[in-house]
Design an enzyme around this catalytic site. Structure first.
Site, PDB file in Angstrom:
ATOM      1  N   ILE A 115       0.903  -1.152   0.000  1.00  0.00           N
ATOM      2  CA  ILE A 115       0.000   0.000   0.000  1.00  0.00           C
ATOM      3  C   ILE A 115       0.940   1.199   0.000  1.00  0.00           C
ATOM      4  O   ILE A 115       1.602   1.484   1.002  1.00  0.00           O
ATOM      5  CB  ILE A 115      -0.941   0.001   1.221  1.00  0.00           C
ATOM      6  CG1 ILE A 115      -1.853  -1.227   1.199  1.00  0.00           C
ATOM      7  CG2 ILE A 115      -1.759   1.291   1.248  1.00  0.00           C
ATOM      8  CD1 ILE A 115      -2.748  -1.369   2.420  1.00  0.00           C
ATOM      9  N   PRO A 116       1.045   1.901  -1.126  1.00  0.00           N
ATOM     10  CA  PRO A 116       2.165   2.815  -1.360  1.00  0.00           C
ATOM     11  C   PRO A 116       2.056   4.183  -0.689  1.00  0.00           C
ATOM     12  O   PRO A 116       1.927   5.217  -1.347  1.00  0.00           O
ATOM     13  CB  PRO A 116       2.168   2.943  -2.883  1.00  0.00           C
ATOM     14  CG  PRO A 116       0.734   2.791  -3.256  1.00  0.00           C
ATOM     15  CD  PRO A 116       0.189   1.770  -2.298  1.00  0.00           C
ATOM     16  N   CYS A 117       2.181   4.229   0.619  1.00  0.00           N
ATOM     17  CA  CYS A 117       2.162   5.500   1.337  1.00  0.00           C
ATOM     18  C   CYS A 117       3.336   6.391   0.935  1.00  0.00           C
ATOM     19  O   CYS A 117       3.262   7.611   1.073  1.00  0.00           O
ATOM     20  CB  CYS A 117       2.134   5.270   2.847  1.00  0.00           C
ATOM     21  SG  CYS A 117       3.408   4.164   3.466  1.00  0.00           S
ATOM     22  N   HIS A 118       4.392   5.788   0.387  1.00  0.00           N
ATOM     23  CA  HIS A 118       5.534   6.586  -0.061  1.00  0.00           C
ATOM     24  C   HIS A 118       5.186   7.476  -1.247  1.00  0.00           C
ATOM     25  O   HIS A 118       5.907   8.413  -1.549  1.00  0.00           O
ATOM     26  CB  HIS A 118       6.718   5.669  -0.409  1.00  0.00           C
ATOM     27  CG  HIS A 118       6.422   4.654  -1.463  1.00  0.00           C
ATOM     28  ND1 HIS A 118       5.770   3.473  -1.188  1.00  0.00           N
ATOM     29  CD2 HIS A 118       6.662   4.660  -2.803  1.00  0.00           C
ATOM     30  CE1 HIS A 118       5.634   2.783  -2.308  1.00  0.00           C
ATOM     31  NE2 HIS A 118       6.168   3.486  -3.308  1.00  0.00           N
TER      32      HIS A 118
END
Length: 152
Positions: A115-118
């Site tokens: 889950i690409p919070c970056h």
């Protein structure tokens, strides 16, 4: 709880599974799991493919343990395509919420990288990153995805 770990360009990563879904990704190498599952092997394979530039989208069953708002923020982050970014404000407008709670939910993401919070940035900078290595890891992931041009 079944888990499996790999070495990655951003450090050791460990997937944790419960009830047939990935529930957490942590930056650590725990003791070996005697009960590694088919799902964990697939998760490790997908992480390796991602870091080898052979995978654009993860396809794993995920369960985000948290409030309904946390789950909505994670769903919105999951919709950000590889190589693109959004701001906390963008997500806040999309969800009809304030930017600060969105930022808090991003920081509490239990399954980073997948889950690409970056891919979520501040309005005037990178924002934070709760994974090991902090903002340097965020930058490394964005560079890996070809989004580094957005940082200049």
């Amino acid at each position: 709880m079944p888990h499996a770990s790999i070495d990655s360009p951003v450090g050791p990563l460990c997937l944790h599974e419960e009830d047939g879904a990935i529930i957490r990704l942590s930056w650590q190498h725990p003791e070996a799991s005697a009960d590694e599952t088919r799902l964990l092997r697939e998760g490790v394979a997908q992480l390796r493919a991602y870091f080898a530039h052979e995978l654009r989208d993860f396809d794993l069953p995920l369960v985000v343990r948290g409030s309904a708002f946390q789950q909505k923020v994670c769903a919105a982050m999951s919709a950000i395509p590889l190589g693109e970014t959004r701001t906390y404000g963008d997500l806040a407008r999309e969800l009809g919420a304030a930017a600060q709670p969105v930022g808090n939910a991003c920081g509490a993401n239990p399954i980073p990288v997948i889950i690409p919070c970056h891919r979520v940035l501040g309005a005037n900078g990178l924002g934070g990153f709760s994974g090991s290595g902090g903002v340097e890891t965020k930058v490394a992931l964005l560079r890996h995805e070809g989004a580094a041009g957005l940082l200049i």
